[in-house]
Design a protein around this motif. Structure first.
Motif, PDB file in Angstrom:
ATOM      1  N   LYS A   1      23.563  27.724 -34.525  1.00  0.00           N
ATOM      2  CA  LYS A   1      22.235  27.455 -35.041  1.00  0.00           C
ATOM      3  C   LYS A   1      21.397  26.590 -34.117  1.00  0.00           C
ATOM      4  CE  LYS A   1      22.917  26.705 -39.995  1.00  0.00           C
ATOM      5  NZ  LYS A   1      23.375  25.825 -40.852  1.00  0.00           N
ATOM      6  N   GLU A   2      20.360  26.431 -34.159  1.00  0.00           N
ATOM      7  CA  GLU A   2      19.176  25.816 -33.146  1.00  0.00           C
ATOM      8  C   GLU A   2      19.645  24.071 -33.555  1.00  0.00           C
ATOM      9  OE1 GLU A   2      15.041  25.568 -31.808  1.00  0.00           O
ATOM     10  OE2 GLU A   2      15.812  27.425 -32.625  1.00  0.00           O
TER      11      GLU A   2
ATOM     12  N   GLU B   1      17.206  20.752 -33.297  1.00  0.00           N
ATOM     13  CA  GLU B   1      15.809  20.436 -32.661  1.00  0.00           C
ATOM     14  C   GLU B   1      16.083  18.964 -31.835  1.00  0.00           C
ATOM     15  OE1 GLU B   1      13.372  20.057 -36.058  1.00  0.00           O
ATOM     16  OE2 GLU B   1      14.272  21.616 -36.795  1.00  0.00           O
TER      17      GLU B   1
END
Lengths: 324, 254
Positions: B202-203, B205
């Protein structure tokens, strides 16, 4: 002026509030300023006699029947109005759940820094505090800035002492101007049925178990010993994480802080998070297979051996001497 | 519903704490790191709320780049989205921390993401300021309940319980609200292997907030002075019954 936020039960200040007054009076004397107090909630004015004996010259009583229930934002707004009217140099709360909560709201409203759980305060410029981190396993010396210095006192860091030269006290009753918004959170006490069991907080003897107890079933031997001594059973965080005992039994930084006459630590390694919860015990007896475990060095008495074997030997000996 | 959980990366200390020679930090060379305990329970609570009511969960931390380890741990437990407010490793006091978190929440709001619940730990294990959740609530003009050990959402309200020395107290608050959680509200699950693998991909932020002087400045750390004491060895293994009972008598417990 140094201002103390006093918590009370029916007009009797809590023991943490007396610790606060002891520290606040010494600070006020050092700064050459008077000590005043704020009392919120029903029958607050009846605290004035005790407050006078701790050196308080003025007690501010907030008069608003809505404040008789605990509403953190409303209590903080009341304090903020007093701060804006009376300009104290320092405001001190206790390190209780309520003290910490109200002082955090006060600090947020005034946008001032707040130093939590202080053990020492040195007034001047810079204004220096020593505060507890890691539940008191570590101390931080810090500079506290802000037009008004806000802090809470670490529980049990100060020995309570009344003022030898106490004189008269003035009672100032004022009605704060509060908004509906201040009452968005109101707290209602819930009375619990008495289970008849000795509570962990009150027990004279606590038998604590750690991972070394081996299993949830292993706690039966500890229950038996606790019951023979009229005590209660506690446990370490490792044990609650394993699901062997409920969190309500947990002793430590994120569980209960206990102060029994004797704490019997069975199969507990003695991590600092656990010791924070039991270091107020008068005596510690460690039962552990590992004589190098940190708990052994911190205990007053130790038995090196398997928890089950040792605890069973002790309970049989008690039974032999006092057949039921 | 949308739930935000703010967490902190803290060292997993063992039997004793050692300090760096300059007294500025804990010597973490031989320590692992973890999510501060109250906040780990806040993460579990958020995952359960989303499982029950639907919606999305975000985990946020203010800390150095390595704090992504704790964001991934939280995602492995089931959190959907992660935000890192990256610092240069220096100490951020409660006021500075609050400013950065509030700015991030306002950015999310401007992008159309409003939170129904904002969960914090009651206090962090390491610096234990007992205030960031309350400060964020005040800045956003939201109601706040601290130290909760039970939570139920019903008809747009959060019913909470907190434990006192003598029992329990209850409160009910309209959402959106800020709640600070204490360990014991739940027993956090262990991350599953598929959960870990998913979290890895998962990215996260990222942004870099500006440090501000919040007015509480660490000068140095020290260890409390321990009174010297000796340990009395009562014996070994199963033959110690009489010695231990003798001790109970000496302490007037029997």
């Amino acid at each position: 002026m140094v201002l103390g936020f006093i918590e009370h039960v029916g007009g009797a200040p809590t023991s943490l509030s007396l610790e606060l007054l002891t520290m606040a009076r010494r600070l006020a004397q050092r700064m050459g300023v008077p000590l005043e107090a704020l009392v919120i909630g029903g029958s607050g004015a009846s605290a004035s006699g005790i407050l006078a004996s701790y050196g308080v010259s003025v007690v501010h009583v907030a008069d608003d029947e809505r404040l008789s229930a605990y509403a953190p934002a409303a209590w903080a707004h009341t304090m903020v109005q007093l701060v804006e009217a009376a300009h104290p140099a320092v405001v001190i709360g206790t390190g209780s759940d309520r003290g910490a909560e109200v002082m955090a709201h006060v600090a947020a409203r005034l946008r001032l820094p707040l130093a939590a759980n202080c053990t020492e305060v040195i007034p001047g410029n810079p204004f220096l505090v020593t505060r507890q981190r890691w539940g008191g396993s570590l101390l931080e010396e810090a500079r506290l800035k802000g037009a008004v210095k806000l802090l809470t006192v670490a529980p049990h860091a100060v020995t309570v002492e009344a003022d030898a030269t106490a004189t008269d006290i003035e009672v100032e009753t004022k009605r704060p101007s509060l908004e509906d918004k201040d009452f968005r959170v109101t707290v209602v006490p819930q009375v619990e049925a008495d289970t008849g069991k000795v509570s962990l907080a009150q027990a004279r003897v606590v038998v604590g178990g750690g991972r070394g107890v081996g299993s949830a079933e292993g706690f039966q031997a500890l229950e038996e010993l606790a019951s023979l001594l009229g005590g209660a059973v506690g446990c370490s965080r490792a044990v609650t994480s394993l699901g062997w005992r409920p969190h309500a039994d947990q002793v430590g930084q994120t569980g209960m802080r206990i102060a029994p006459d004797l704490y019997i630590a069975c199969g507990i390694s003695g991590a600092i998070q656990h010791m924070v919860g039991c270091r107020a015990a008068k005596h510690i007896l460690a039962i552990n297979t590992d004589k190098e475990a940190p708990i052994v060095a911190q205990a007053d008495y130790a038995v090196i051996g398997d928890v089950k074997a040792v605890v069973t030997a002790v309970t049989s000996e008690i039974r032999r001497l006092k057949p039921s | 519903m949308n739930v935000l959980v703010c967490i902190k990366r803290v060292p997993a200390t063992g039997g004793h704490i050692a300090l760096t020679p300059d007294g500025q930090n804990i010597d973490t060379r031989y320590l692992g790191f973890t999510i501060s305990p109250h906040e780990e329970c806040a993460v579990e609570e958020a995952v359960r709320l989303i499982e029950k009511h639907g919606g999305s969960s975000t985990v946020l931390t203010l800390g150095p780049e390595v704090a992504t380890e704790q964001l991934r741990d939280a995602m492995a437990l089931g959190m959907d989205r992660a935000v890192l407010l990256e610092t240069d490793g220096r100490e951020w006091d409660p006021v500075a921390t609050t400013d950065a978190i509030v700015a991030a929440i306002e950015r999310d709001r401007a992008a159309g993401r409003d939170y129904d619940l904002l969960l914090f730990g009651n206090e962090s294990a390491d610096s234990a300021g007992y205030q960031v959740g309350v400060r964020v609530a005040a800045a956003l003009d939201l109601p706040c309940v601290t130290g909760i050990k039970a939570l139920e959402i019903r008809e747009g309200k959060a019913a909470v319980r907190r434990q006192t020395e003598s029992g329990w107290e209850t409160s009910e608050v309209t959402v959106p609200a800020v709640l600070t959680v204490k360990e014991g509200i739940n027993l956090p699950r262990y991350p599953s292997l598929p959960g870990r693998l998913k979290a890895k991909k998962k990215e996260i932020e990222r942004s870099r907030p500006q440090w501000v002087d919040g007015g509480l400045e660490k000068v140095r750390l020290s260890l409390p002075v321990q009174a010297a004491h000796t340990v009395e060895m009562l014996g070994q293994n199963g033959d110690v019954g009489p010695q231990v009972v003798e001790l109970f008598r000496r302490l007037r417990l029997l």
